[in-house]
Scaffold this active site. Structure first.
Site, PDB file in Angstrom:
ATOM      1  N   SER A 189       0.860  -1.194   0.000  1.00 35.62           N
ATOM      2  CA  SER A 189       0.000   0.000   0.000  1.00 35.62           C
ATOM      3  C   SER A 189       0.892   1.238   0.000  1.00 35.62           C
ATOM      4  O   SER A 189       2.058   1.158   0.416  1.00 35.62           O
ATOM      5  CB  SER A 189      -0.863   0.020   1.263  1.00 35.62           C
ATOM      6  OG  SER A 189      -1.451   1.290   1.452  1.00 35.62           O
TER       7      SER A 189
ATOM      8  N   TYR B  38      -1.970  -1.067  10.706  1.00 37.74           N
ATOM      9  CA  TYR B  38      -2.128  -1.465   9.298  1.00 37.74           C
ATOM     10  C   TYR B  38      -0.890  -1.073   8.481  1.00 37.74           C
ATOM     11  O   TYR B  38      -0.372  -1.875   7.688  1.00 37.74           O
ATOM     12  CB  TYR B  38      -3.387  -0.797   8.736  1.00 37.74           C
ATOM     13  CG  TYR B  38      -3.591  -0.962   7.247  1.00 37.74           C
ATOM     14  CD1 TYR B  38      -4.161  -2.117   6.723  1.00 37.74           C
ATOM     15  CD2 TYR B  38      -3.230   0.053   6.351  1.00 37.74           C
ATOM     16  CE1 TYR B  38      -4.361  -2.263   5.360  1.00 37.74           C
ATOM     17  CE2 TYR B  38      -3.430  -0.081   4.987  1.00 37.74           C
ATOM     18  CZ  TYR B  38      -3.997  -1.243   4.493  1.00 37.74           C
ATOM     19  OH  TYR B  38      -4.187  -1.381   3.142  1.00 37.74           O
TER      20      TYR B  38
HETATM   21  P1  NAD Z   1     -11.507  -5.873   0.396  1.00 37.83           P
HETATM   22  O1  NAD Z   1     -12.141  -5.711   1.734  1.00 37.83           O
HETATM   23  O2  NAD Z   1     -12.389  -5.956  -0.766  1.00 37.83           O
HETATM   24  O3  NAD Z   1     -10.538  -7.138   0.410  1.00 37.83           O
HETATM   25  C1  NAD Z   1      -9.847  -7.556   1.557  1.00 37.83           C
HETATM   26  C2  NAD Z   1     -10.155  -9.009   1.779  1.00 37.83           C
HETATM   27  O4  NAD Z   1      -9.311  -9.519   2.808  1.00 37.83           O
HETATM   28  C3  NAD Z   1     -11.569  -9.273   2.251  1.00 37.83           C
HETATM   29  O5  NAD Z   1     -12.459  -9.438   1.180  1.00 37.83           O
HETATM   30  C4  NAD Z   1     -11.418 -10.550   3.063  1.00 37.83           C
HETATM   31  O6  NAD Z   1     -11.836 -11.676   2.303  1.00 37.83           O
HETATM   32  C5  NAD Z   1      -9.924 -10.680   3.295  1.00 37.83           C
HETATM   33  N1  NAD Z   1      -9.638 -10.867   4.713  1.00 37.83           N
HETATM   34  C6  NAD Z   1      -9.496  -9.930   5.673  1.00 37.83           C
HETATM   35  N2  NAD Z   1      -9.280 -10.521   6.865  1.00 37.83           N
HETATM   36  C7  NAD Z   1      -9.287 -11.869   6.633  1.00 37.83           C
HETATM   37  C8  NAD Z   1      -9.119 -13.007   7.449  1.00 37.83           C
HETATM   38  N3  NAD Z   1      -8.901 -12.898   8.767  1.00 37.83           N
HETATM   39  N4  NAD Z   1      -9.202 -14.223   6.873  1.00 37.83           N
HETATM   40  C9  NAD Z   1      -9.435 -14.358   5.553  1.00 37.83           C
HETATM   41  N5  NAD Z   1      -9.586 -13.310   4.728  1.00 37.83           N
HETATM   42  C10 NAD Z   1      -9.517 -12.085   5.269  1.00 37.83           C
HETATM   43  O7  NAD Z   1     -10.491  -4.643   0.259  1.00 37.83           O
HETATM   44  P2  NAD Z   1      -9.314  -4.320  -0.787  1.00 37.83           P
HETATM   45  O8  NAD Z   1      -9.122  -2.872  -0.691  1.00 37.83           O
HETATM   46  O9  NAD Z   1      -9.551  -4.927  -2.100  1.00 37.83           O
HETATM   47  O10 NAD Z   1      -8.060  -5.006  -0.098  1.00 37.83           O
HETATM   48  C11 NAD Z   1      -7.204  -5.880  -0.781  1.00 37.83           C
HETATM   49  C12 NAD Z   1      -5.762  -5.545  -0.465  1.00 37.83           C
HETATM   50  O11 NAD Z   1      -5.462  -4.264  -0.986  1.00 37.83           O
HETATM   51  C13 NAD Z   1      -5.428  -5.501   1.019  1.00 37.83           C
HETATM   52  O12 NAD Z   1      -4.177  -6.126   1.222  1.00 37.83           O
HETATM   53  C14 NAD Z   1      -5.277  -4.016   1.294  1.00 37.83           C
HETATM   54  O13 NAD Z   1      -4.373  -3.757   2.348  1.00 37.83           O
HETATM   55  C15 NAD Z   1      -4.730  -3.542  -0.025  1.00 37.83           C
HETATM   56  N6  NAD Z   1      -4.848  -2.122  -0.295  1.00 37.83           N
HETATM   57  C16 NAD Z   1      -6.066  -1.543  -0.484  1.00 37.83           C
HETATM   58  C17 NAD Z   1      -6.136  -0.183  -0.754  1.00 37.83           C
HETATM   59  C18 NAD Z   1      -7.446   0.504  -0.968  1.00 37.83           C
HETATM   60  O14 NAD Z   1      -7.466   1.738  -1.028  1.00 37.83           O
HETATM   61  N7  NAD Z   1      -8.547  -0.203  -1.114  1.00 37.83           N
HETATM   62  C19 NAD Z   1      -4.974   0.567  -0.850  1.00 37.83           C
HETATM   63  C20 NAD Z   1      -3.747  -0.047  -0.652  1.00 37.83           C
HETATM   64  C21 NAD Z   1      -3.704  -1.386  -0.389  1.00 37.83           C
END
Ligand code: NAD
Ligand code: MG
Length: 295
Positions: free
Chosen positions: A186, A199
């Protein structure tokens, strides 16, 4: 006729209304519903015959990657929390509609047994594994460090860092030369938000893990890379990922003046998993809509 597409307006500058869901949230109930590429991603056979496992593949970035990988010709397993079945069902259907094998792996990756189980079940169902995307994470904002309980801190480390370590450790014996491991970092790894202290630590860990492991595995012909998204509209944000006022202005401070959509991340994950990135390992691609990150 010009085929140019202006990145400032290619995707809508969203203005999410006030909304809050319990963690981990359902993407299909977010407003607006994030764009995971269901109607738009077009594959070109870049991952033909590959077998992929994506954690957190039910929604957001993981879901966009799952759909893209399937349309590029890979069989795809997705892991997610049991409460996210409704979101996962759409992705499983999209993988099957692409003519590929799909595998649904509900369960909590905070548990070691679940981390090992998702790898074993993928290998059993697909006859192997050659792309692992460590993407599952939780994100819970807190005003101050003193507001983060020891239990909360532990849960974030377990869900984000331990899960990536454990799933990767279980996968390694199955990966042959040509395989690829990816981590989701991220912009918080470089420029941590003061309300996302725990985080941010876990995201910096993803960059570090990818770099260290890439050196360990390069001699085995296994590449390890990372993608670091900027603000991407997913249900992570309105399910206690950000304070309400930040949800409503989410992503407006990027260079492009808008939040990204999950489908805009898919290309980086496809590239890093494919043979087109055969000379790329230990790297992080930042996809953040502008704003330079330190090296
Ligand atoms: P999202 O909520 O759609 O996806 C995250 C997923 O993590 C969830 O759907 C869930 O299935 C899984 N998860 C969380 N805790 C869990 C657990 N204990 N056991 C099993 N599964 C678990 O959100 P997203 O934004 O698509 O996140 C995906 C990745 O992108 C993450 O690593 C997040 O840190 C990263 N990210 C997101 C952003 C953003 O702005 N959305 C920015 C930078 C990084
Ligand atoms: Mg989800």
């Amino acid at each position: 006729m010009s085929t140019l597409k202006d990145p400032r307006t290619l995707f809508e500058a969203i203005e999410p209304p006030a909304q809050i869901q319990e963690e981990p949230g359902l993407e299909t109930e977010a407003t607006p519903v994030p764009d995971i590429g269901l109607d738009s991603y077009v594959g070109h056979g870049r991952l033909k015959g590959r077998k992929a496992l994506i954690t957190g593949g039910d929604s957001g970035i993981g879901a966009a990657v799952a759909i893209a990988y399937a349309r590029e010709g890979a069989d795809v397993a997705i892991s997610y929390l049991p409460s996210e079945q409704k979101d996962a069902d759409r992705v499983i259907k999209a993988i099957e509609d692409a003519g590929q094998k799909a595998l649904a792996l509900p369960g909590d990756l905070i548990e070691l047994e679940q981390c090992e189980k998702i790898v074993a079940e993928t290998v059993k169902a697909f006859g192997g594994l050659d792309i692992l995307v460590n993407n599952a994470s939780r994100q819970r904002w807190q005003e101050k460090l003193t507001d983060i309980t020891d239990e909360e801190f532990d849960k974030t480390m377990k869900a984000n860092v331990y899960s990536s370590f454990r799933v990767t450790k279980a996968a390694l014996p199955h990966l042959e030369p040509g395989s690829a491991i990816l981590f989701t970092s991220s912009v918080n790894a470089y420029s941590p938000s003061p309300t996302l202290i725990d985080y941010g630590v876990t995201k910096a860990a993803m960059n570090n893990l990818a770099k260290g492991l890439s050196e360990q595995l390069v001699g085995d012909g296994i590449r390890v890379n990372c993608v670091a998204p900027g603000p991407v509209w997913t249900v992570l944000q309105p399910s206690h990922g950000q304070p309400q006022e930040k949800v409503q202005e989410f992503g407006r401070d990027t260079g492009l003046g808008r939040a990204g959509q999950p489908v805009e991340m898919a290309g980086a994950y496809v590239y890093l998993a494919s043979d087109e990135a055969s000379f790329v390992t230990g790297e992080t691609i930042v996809a953040a809509g502008g704003g330079r990150m330190p090296f």
